[in-house]
Design a protein around this motif. Sequence first.
Motif, PDB file in Angstrom:
ATOM      1  N   GLY A   1       0.873  -1.190   0.000  1.00  0.00           N
ATOM      2  CA  GLY A   1       0.000   0.000   0.000  1.00  0.00           C
ATOM      3  C   GLY A   1       0.900   1.226   0.000  1.00  0.00           C
ATOM      4  N   LEU A   2       0.412   2.334  -0.577  1.00  0.00           N
ATOM      5  CA  LEU A   2       1.310   3.483  -0.750  1.00  0.00           C
ATOM      6  C   LEU A   2       1.240   4.508   0.382  1.00  0.00           C
ATOM      7  N   GLU A   3       0.259   4.325   1.296  1.00  0.00           N
ATOM      8  CA  GLU A   3       0.006   5.374   2.308  1.00  0.00           C
ATOM      9  C   GLU A   3       1.237   5.682   3.152  1.00  0.00           C
ATOM     10  N   LYS A   4       1.998   4.638   3.537  1.00  0.00           N
ATOM     11  CA  LYS A   4       3.104   4.941   4.450  1.00  0.00           C
ATOM     12  C   LYS A   4       4.344   5.472   3.717  1.00  0.00           C
ATOM     13  N   ARG A   5       4.238   5.623   2.401  1.00  0.00           N
ATOM     14  CA  ARG A   5       5.374   6.196   1.660  1.00  0.00           C
ATOM     15  C   ARG A   5       4.927   7.511   1.030  1.00  0.00           C
ATOM     16  N   PRO A   6       5.181   8.619   1.733  1.00  0.00           N
ATOM     17  CA  PRO A   6       4.590   9.903   1.344  1.00  0.00           C
ATOM     18  C   PRO A   6       4.912  10.342  -0.073  1.00  0.00           C
ATOM     19  N   LEU A   7       6.112  10.014  -0.560  1.00  0.00           N
ATOM     20  CA  LEU A   7       6.457  10.479  -1.909  1.00  0.00           C
ATOM     21  C   LEU A   7       5.632   9.751  -2.970  1.00  0.00           C
ATOM     22  N   LEU A   8       5.103   8.588  -2.640  1.00  0.00           N
ATOM     23  CA  LEU A   8       4.268   7.843  -3.583  1.00  0.00           C
ATOM     24  C   LEU A   8       2.803   8.176  -3.378  1.00  0.00           C
ATOM     25  N   ALA A   9       2.409   8.357  -2.112  1.00  0.00           N
ATOM     26  CA  ALA A   9       0.999   8.589  -1.792  1.00  0.00           C
ATOM     27  C   ALA A   9       0.496   9.881  -2.418  1.00  0.00           C
ATOM     28  N   VAL A  10       1.366  10.906  -2.457  1.00  0.00           N
ATOM     29  CA  VAL A  10       0.990  12.204  -3.026  1.00  0.00           C
ATOM     30  C   VAL A  10       0.489  12.035  -4.459  1.00  0.00           C
ATOM     31  N   GLU A  11       1.189  11.173  -5.177  1.00  0.00           N
ATOM     32  CA  GLU A  11       0.893  11.007  -6.604  1.00  0.00           C
ATOM     33  C   GLU A  11      -0.175   9.946  -6.854  1.00  0.00           C
ATOM     34  N   SER A  12      -0.601   9.294  -5.789  1.00  0.00           N
ATOM     35  CA  SER A  12      -1.478   8.141  -5.953  1.00  0.00           C
ATOM     36  C   SER A  12      -2.735   8.495  -6.737  1.00  0.00           C
ATOM     37  N   SER A  13      -3.008   7.723  -7.764  1.00  0.00           N
ATOM     38  CA  SER A  13      -4.196   8.024  -8.547  1.00  0.00           C
ATOM     39  C   SER A  13      -5.001   6.744  -8.735  1.00  0.00           C
ATOM     40  N   GLY A  14      -6.157   6.717  -8.142  1.00  0.00           N
ATOM     41  CA  GLY A  14      -7.073   5.595  -8.338  1.00  0.00           C
ATOM     42  C   GLY A  14      -6.558   4.290  -7.779  1.00  0.00           C
ATOM     43  N   ASP A  15      -6.915   3.211  -8.449  1.00  0.00           N
ATOM     44  CA  ASP A  15      -6.634   1.881  -7.911  1.00  0.00           C
ATOM     45  C   ASP A  15      -5.341   1.293  -8.447  1.00  0.00           C
ATOM     46  N   ASP A  16      -4.756   1.952  -9.443  1.00  0.00           N
ATOM     47  CA  ASP A  16      -3.580   1.346 -10.062  1.00  0.00           C
ATOM     48  C   ASP A  16      -2.327   1.643  -9.231  1.00  0.00           C
ATOM     49  N   LEU A  17      -2.250   0.959  -8.080  1.00  0.00           N
ATOM     50  CA  LEU A  17      -1.127   1.226  -7.178  1.00  0.00           C
ATOM     51  C   LEU A  17       0.204   0.900  -7.844  1.00  0.00           C
ATOM     52  N   TYR A  18       0.223  -0.228  -8.560  1.00  0.00           N
ATOM     53  CA  TYR A  18       1.482  -0.642  -9.195  1.00  0.00           C
ATOM     54  C   TYR A  18       1.923   0.405 -10.221  1.00  0.00           C
ATOM     55  N   GLY A  19       0.983   0.863 -11.070  1.00  0.00           N
ATOM     56  CA  GLY A  19       1.315   1.842 -12.121  1.00  0.00           C
ATOM     57  C   GLY A  19       1.796   3.152 -11.504  1.00  0.00           C
ATOM     58  N   THR A  20       1.110   3.599 -10.446  1.00  0.00           N
ATOM     59  CA  THR A  20       1.488   4.850  -9.770  1.00  0.00           C
ATOM     60  C   THR A  20       2.894   4.731  -9.196  1.00  0.00           C
ATOM     61  N   ALA A  21       3.105   3.592  -8.494  1.00  0.00           N
ATOM     62  CA  ALA A  21       4.416   3.386  -7.862  1.00  0.00           C
ATOM     63  C   ALA A  21       5.502   3.296  -8.930  1.00  0.00           C
ATOM     64  N   LEU A  22       5.210   2.576 -10.008  1.00  0.00           N
ATOM     65  CA  LEU A  22       6.233   2.373 -11.044  1.00  0.00           C
ATOM     66  C   LEU A  22       6.672   3.695 -11.657  1.00  0.00           C
ATOM     67  N   SER A  23       5.702   4.581 -11.965  1.00  0.00           N
ATOM     68  CA  SER A  23       6.134   5.809 -12.648  1.00  0.00           C
ATOM     69  C   SER A  23       6.926   6.716 -11.693  1.00  0.00           C
ATOM     70  N   LYS A  24       6.512   6.787 -10.431  1.00  0.00           N
ATOM     71  CA  LYS A  24       7.239   7.655  -9.486  1.00  0.00           C
ATOM     72  C   LYS A  24       8.625   7.064  -9.168  1.00  0.00           C
ATOM     73  N   ILE A  25       8.657   5.756  -8.968  1.00  0.00           N
ATOM     74  CA  ILE A  25       9.948   5.126  -8.628  1.00  0.00           C
ATOM     75  C   ILE A  25      10.923   5.263  -9.801  1.00  0.00           C
ATOM     76  N   THR A  26      10.409   5.107 -11.023  1.00  0.00           N
ATOM     77  CA  THR A  26      11.284   5.231 -12.200  1.00  0.00           C
ATOM     78  C   THR A  26      11.908   6.620 -12.251  1.00  0.00           C
ATOM     79  N   SER A  27      11.082   7.649 -12.001  1.00  0.00           N
ATOM     80  CA  SER A  27      11.665   8.995 -12.123  1.00  0.00           C
ATOM     81  C   SER A  27      12.585   9.314 -10.933  1.00  0.00           C
TER      82      SER A  27
END
Length: 319
Positions: free
Chosen positions: A212-238
């Motif tokens: 879940g992305l809630e405990k990782r603030p840099l990912l949670a900010v960008e969180s969009s909808g249900d696609d947790l993997y997609g959200t995490a992947l794009s932020k982690i890549t950059s």
Amino acid sequence: MKSLTLDRSASKPSVRGGRLNFQPAAALIRCANVTPVFKTGHVKKSANVHNARFEKHFRVRCQPAQQTSEDAVLEEDFDLLGTKISELVTDLNEELKGCSIYIVGMMGSGKSTLGKMLANTLKYTSFDSDMMIEMTHEKKAVSTIFKEFGEDYFRDCESQVLKQLAPYKNLVVSTGGGAVCRPMNWSYMQQGIVVWLQGSPELLARRVAKDGLEKRPLLAVESSGDDLYGTALSKITSLLEDRTKYYENADVVVNLESLSQKDTEAGAPTAVVMYRTLLGVKAKIQATKEEREAKRNFTIENADQLKTMRTIQSPAQNE
Ligand SMILES: Nc1ncnc2c1ncn2[C@@H]1O[C@H](COP(=O)(O)OP(=O)(O)OP(=O)(O)O)[C@@H](O)[C@H]1O
Ligand SMILES: O=C(O)C1=C[C@@H](O)[C@@H](O)[C@H](O)C1
């Protein structure tokens, strides 16, 4: 310059001029009963600290913990892996001489998980910088600290924790994913050996999406909808694109990918990651020794060598 004073009893950390004060973290370190190499305050440097500083200038950069075909066998045979780890630890206990280990890497790379196991194995004390910051902030989660006080404030706390741990030996310190971005933090971490847990953005995103992305603030900010993997992947890549140049300053690089079919999704099991880490640390110590030896034995063998050397003129020559 303004500095932060963190007070356990204050609901909000105060900012005031003067020296930095981070007593709560100091209290945590005291509880852990570890010994400093030198006392902070009046810096009385011991030979060990001097050596650490000396070696910093002659670091062998990025010693990769090479994967071998043997790794695949070890991933399948944990008894054999246990034996190999015990052998390595016996060697390393002699050679490390209590030198601390700092683990760096992106979110989800397993720094906290490895840190505990490695400390246990080496009979070191484990510290997790995120957890130390949380404990010294009325048990506020990292994400809450980001929200209430901002990222800069969190980064100041992180630097303070690393500064306070730097003088101690026999530690495994799991750092926060962004700690590498501040040059000052390297001066603290380089009191020990720095290990980078390197994984692909896909592997890291799979792991953090599972948490879940809630405990990782840099990912949670960008969180969009249900696609947790997609959200995490794009932020982690950059983030990884920006940070790779910092992570590359580590002494040892450990690859997190698995060589076994059954662990492809999750990455190499932590025990395997620890084995690779110990191998990398051993190689780093060996390389440093060889480098030092080569410097000690340096001789000028022919005139061509002189052309590539800088010369310093004595004042008399300048006149
Ligand atoms: N070797 C591993 N194999 C599979 N899953 C792992 C492994 N190591 C850690 N994990 C899982 O990955 C997630 C992240 O692990 P951990 O919290 O240790 O990473 P971290 O680098 O400390 O992350 P962060 O910087 O975000 O705090 C957790 O769910 C953990 O259980
Ligand atoms: O990658 C990062 O910048 C972070 C990683 C975590 O460990 C925490 O330190 C925090 O969430 C920031």
